[in-house]
Motif scaffolding. Structure first.
Motif, PDB file in Angstrom:
ATOM      1  N   PHE A  82       9.677 -11.375 -72.230  1.00 12.01           N
ATOM      2  CA  PHE A  82      10.222 -11.253 -71.344  1.00 12.01           C
ATOM      3  C   PHE A  82      12.158 -11.676 -71.527  1.00 12.01           C
ATOM      4  O   PHE A  82      12.558 -12.056 -72.510  1.00 12.01           O
ATOM      5  CB  PHE A  82      10.037 -12.043 -70.360  1.00 12.01           C
ATOM      6  CG  PHE A  82       8.507 -10.882 -69.338  1.00 12.01           C
ATOM      7  CD1 PHE A  82       8.263 -10.418 -68.721  1.00 12.01           C
ATOM      8  CD2 PHE A  82       7.097 -12.255 -69.756  1.00 12.01           C
ATOM      9  CE1 PHE A  82       6.868  -9.606 -68.696  1.00 12.01           C
ATOM     10  CE2 PHE A  82       5.911 -11.363 -70.058  1.00 12.01           C
ATOM     11  CZ  PHE A  82       6.605 -10.216 -68.961  1.00 12.01           C
ATOM     12  N   ASP A  83      13.516 -11.250 -70.669  1.00 11.43           N
ATOM     13  CA  ASP A  83      14.412 -11.697 -70.444  1.00 11.43           C
ATOM     14  C   ASP A  83      15.002 -12.923 -69.535  1.00 11.43           C
ATOM     15  O   ASP A  83      15.523 -13.813 -70.173  1.00 11.43           O
ATOM     16  CB  ASP A  83      15.186 -10.498 -70.816  1.00 11.43           C
ATOM     17  CG  ASP A  83      14.977  -9.206 -71.393  1.00 11.43           C
ATOM     18  OD1 ASP A  83      14.619  -9.481 -72.953  1.00 11.43           O
ATOM     19  OD2 ASP A  83      15.021  -8.336 -71.502  1.00 11.43           O
ATOM     20  N   ASP A  84      14.105 -12.865 -68.785  1.00 15.30           N
ATOM     21  CA  ASP A  84      14.640 -13.368 -67.838  1.00 15.30           C
ATOM     22  C   ASP A  84      13.282 -14.810 -67.249  1.00 15.30           C
ATOM     23  O   ASP A  84      12.445 -14.821 -66.506  1.00 15.30           O
ATOM     24  CB  ASP A  84      14.783 -12.971 -66.294  1.00 15.30           C
ATOM     25  CG  ASP A  84      15.818 -13.750 -64.964  1.00 15.30           C
ATOM     26  OD1 ASP A  84      15.897 -15.005 -65.679  1.00 15.30           O
ATOM     27  OD2 ASP A  84      15.816 -13.290 -64.531  1.00 15.30           O
ATOM     28  N   VAL A  85      14.027 -15.645 -67.897  1.00 14.65           N
ATOM     29  CA  VAL A  85      12.364 -16.944 -67.666  1.00 14.65           C
ATOM     30  C   VAL A  85      13.138 -18.314 -67.597  1.00 14.65           C
ATOM     31  O   VAL A  85      13.798 -18.809 -67.943  1.00 14.65           O
ATOM     32  CB  VAL A  85      12.304 -17.243 -69.421  1.00 14.65           C
ATOM     33  CG1 VAL A  85      11.061 -18.268 -69.069  1.00 14.65           C
ATOM     34  CG2 VAL A  85      11.429 -15.535 -69.705  1.00 14.65           C
ATOM     35  N   VAL A  86      12.613 -18.662 -66.646  1.00 16.99           N
ATOM     36  CA  VAL A  86      12.777 -20.411 -65.812  1.00 16.99           C
ATOM     37  C   VAL A  86      11.992 -21.383 -65.875  1.00 16.99           C
ATOM     38  O   VAL A  86      10.536 -20.838 -66.133  1.00 16.99           O
ATOM     39  CB  VAL A  86      13.405 -20.030 -64.973  1.00 16.99           C
ATOM     40  CG1 VAL A  86      14.486 -19.534 -64.296  1.00 16.99           C
ATOM     41  CG2 VAL A  86      12.582 -19.766 -63.583  1.00 16.99           C
ATOM     42  N   ILE A  87      12.037 -22.873 -66.094  1.00 17.89           N
ATOM     43  CA  ILE A  87      10.915 -23.489 -65.662  1.00 17.89           C
ATOM     44  C   ILE A  87      11.295 -25.219 -65.330  1.00 17.89           C
ATOM     45  O   ILE A  87      13.143 -25.023 -65.356  1.00 17.89           O
ATOM     46  CB  ILE A  87      10.461 -23.815 -67.423  1.00 17.89           C
ATOM     47  CG1 ILE A  87       9.180 -24.683 -67.631  1.00 17.89           C
ATOM     48  CG2 ILE A  87      11.714 -24.226 -68.265  1.00 17.89           C
ATOM     49  CD1 ILE A  87       8.096 -24.701 -68.744  1.00 17.89           C
ATOM     50  N   ASN A  88      10.692 -25.797 -64.513  1.00 19.89           N
ATOM     51  CA  ASN A  88      11.618 -27.026 -64.242  1.00 19.89           C
ATOM     52  C   ASN A  88      11.969 -27.332 -65.443  1.00 19.89           C
ATOM     53  O   ASN A  88      11.538 -27.787 -66.813  1.00 19.89           O
ATOM     54  CB  ASN A  88      10.388 -28.055 -64.211  1.00 19.89           C
ATOM     55  CG  ASN A  88      10.556 -29.091 -63.325  1.00 19.89           C
ATOM     56  OD1 ASN A  88      12.122 -30.016 -63.629  1.00 19.89           O
ATOM     57  ND2 ASN A  88       9.940 -30.190 -62.881  1.00 19.89           N
ATOM     58  N   GLY A  89      13.055 -28.447 -65.571  1.00 21.39           N
ATOM     59  CA  GLY A  89      14.306 -28.647 -66.373  1.00 21.39           C
ATOM     60  C   GLY A  89      13.436 -30.317 -67.776  1.00 21.39           C
ATOM     61  O   GLY A  89      14.131 -29.296 -68.515  1.00 21.39           O
ATOM     62  N   ARG A  90      12.406 -29.870 -66.613  1.00 22.38           N
ATOM     63  CA  ARG A  90      12.273 -31.760 -67.420  1.00 22.38           C
ATOM     64  C   ARG A  90      10.830 -30.532 -68.751  1.00 22.38           C
ATOM     65  O   ARG A  90      10.829 -31.805 -69.368  1.00 22.38           O
ATOM     66  CB  ARG A  90      11.777 -32.530 -66.410  1.00 22.38           C
ATOM     67  CG  ARG A  90      12.254 -32.760 -65.424  1.00 22.38           C
ATOM     68  CD  ARG A  90      10.875 -34.002 -64.620  1.00 22.38           C
ATOM     69  NE  ARG A  90      10.348 -34.975 -65.157  1.00 22.38           N
ATOM     70  CZ  ARG A  90       9.439 -35.947 -64.906  1.00 22.38           C
ATOM     71  NH1 ARG A  90       9.391 -35.887 -63.646  1.00 22.38           N
ATOM     72  NH2 ARG A  90       9.603 -37.235 -65.431  1.00 22.38           N
ATOM     73  N   GLU A  91      10.711 -29.719 -68.059  1.00 21.78           N
ATOM     74  CA  GLU A  91       9.777 -29.628 -69.378  1.00 21.78           C
ATOM     75  C   GLU A  91      10.274 -28.599 -70.613  1.00 21.78           C
ATOM     76  O   GLU A  91      10.136 -27.862 -71.229  1.00 21.78           O
ATOM     77  CB  GLU A  91       8.938 -28.563 -69.019  1.00 21.78           C
ATOM     78  CG  GLU A  91       7.891 -29.771 -67.913  1.00 21.78           C
ATOM     79  CD  GLU A  91       6.220 -29.474 -68.133  1.00 21.78           C
ATOM     80  OE1 GLU A  91       5.616 -28.987 -68.885  1.00 21.78           O
ATOM     81  OE2 GLU A  91       5.846 -30.407 -67.304  1.00 21.78           O
ATOM     82  N   ARG A  92      11.846 -28.159 -71.071  1.00 24.73           N
ATOM     83  CA  ARG A  92      12.679 -27.102 -71.873  1.00 24.73           C
ATOM     84  C   ARG A  92      13.265 -28.437 -72.642  1.00 24.73           C
ATOM     85  O   ARG A  92      13.364 -29.749 -72.435  1.00 24.73           O
ATOM     86  CB  ARG A  92      13.506 -26.827 -70.816  1.00 24.73           C
ATOM     87  CG  ARG A  92      14.783 -26.793 -70.296  1.00 24.73           C
ATOM     88  CD  ARG A  92      14.947 -26.389 -69.814  1.00 24.73           C
ATOM     89  NE  ARG A  92      17.207 -26.199 -69.238  1.00 24.73           N
ATOM     90  CZ  ARG A  92      17.865 -25.378 -69.379  1.00 24.73           C
ATOM     91  NH1 ARG A  92      17.708 -24.714 -69.410  1.00 24.73           N
ATOM     92  NH2 ARG A  92      19.110 -25.901 -68.390  1.00 24.73           N
TER      93      ARG A  92
END
Length: 282
Positions: A82-92
């Motif tokens: 997929f092209d548009d992926v997000v996550i809580n910034g604490r886990e990247r």
């Protein structure tokens, strides 16, 4: 076996909401599709073995965005499709990459362990899939979201509820319109609480469960989906009260336990009523 409808099972669990499951018999993994018309949100991406993108695009008519509830391997698998992926910034990572070692160094062995168990049972894989090369690839350029954010996905408003404890940045997705809260790994099948990872936090876990209890009691949801089991509905949501009581007992050293051997090493297993809480062995 094809890598779409043969590998995945699909179930409608609420209006414009589907659960997609793979890995049954070893590690059932759920992903969820919330269809907002011209956009859809995919919550988590499973094991990365089948063609999840094609399955999702067959279900919805609009663009697909992805929210990763946390960075454990069995939720990241197909994210690179997929092209548009997000996550809580604490886990990247600081460069926007999400990978298996964001939180702990030993997670790269988990996909291999899953595949060994799968093959030992003689279970089929999609045509053309090479189990010897199975791995979870790092996901670059992942966007950051914050707990408390509201995602507008087409005609849907989805609230990101902080539920840390299992991991530091675990997010639930609350869809008040349909009365569904997508809880990810806040609960495991059999009413188990996995708080035994290096980055788990028992105190935060208890606060997260109490937050869900408050949302349930105010009528925000009557269905709780989880990452590896069936949705929990209506009166069965009383399980959240039992989990809160169990976490309190464990935190206060009021629960007896035994030390068991797991793939993460020695682990405390405490049973309070019908709830089992796993925490690190000291």
């Amino acid at each position: 076996m094809n890598d779409t409808t043969d590998w995945f099972t699909i179930e409608r669990i609420a209006p414009e909401t589907h659960q997609i499951t793979e890995g049954q018999g070893v590690l059932p993994c759920n992903t969820f599709v919330v269809d907002g018309g011209d956009e859809a949100l995919l919550i988590d991406t499973g094991l990365g073995i089948g063609d999840l993108r094609s399955v999702v695009e067959d279900l919805v008519g609009g663009d697909v965005r992805v929210l990763l509830t946390h960075s454990h391997w069995d939720h990241l698998g197909a994210a690179t499709q997929f092209d548009d992926v997000v996550i809580n910034g604490r886990e990247r990572g600081p460069d926007g990459t999400v990978s298996l070692d964001v939180l702990e160094d030993d997670y790269d062995q988990r996909p291999r362990e899953f595949m060994a168990d799968w093959l030992e049972l003689g279970k089929p894989l999609p045509d053309g899939f090479d189990p010897d090369n199975y791995s979870i690839e790092p996901i670059p350029d992942v966007g950051a979201v914050d707990p408390g954010d509201t995602l507008t996905v087409g005609n849907r408003e989805l609230e990101l509820v902080p539920v840390p404890g299992h991991t530091p940045g675990l997010l639930a997705v609350l869809d008040r319109e349909t009365g569904v809260c997508h809880g990810s790994d806040v609960l495991e099948p059999g009413i188990e609480i996995f708080a035994h990872f290096e980055d788990s936090n028992l105190s935060a876990y208890r606060e997260s469960i109490d937050r869900l209890v408050s949302l349930r009691d105010e009528g925000a949801f009557d269905t709780l989906t989880i990452g590896h089991g069936d949705p929990i509905r209506d009166d069965d949501l009383s399980v959240l009260d039992h989990v809160s009581e169990a976490l309190t007992a464990v935190a206060n050293d009021e629960a007896s336990y035994e030390v068991i051997e797991t793939s993460w090493g020695p682990t405390r297993s405490a049973t309070v009523g019908d709830v089992t809480v796993l925490t690190p062995a000291e």
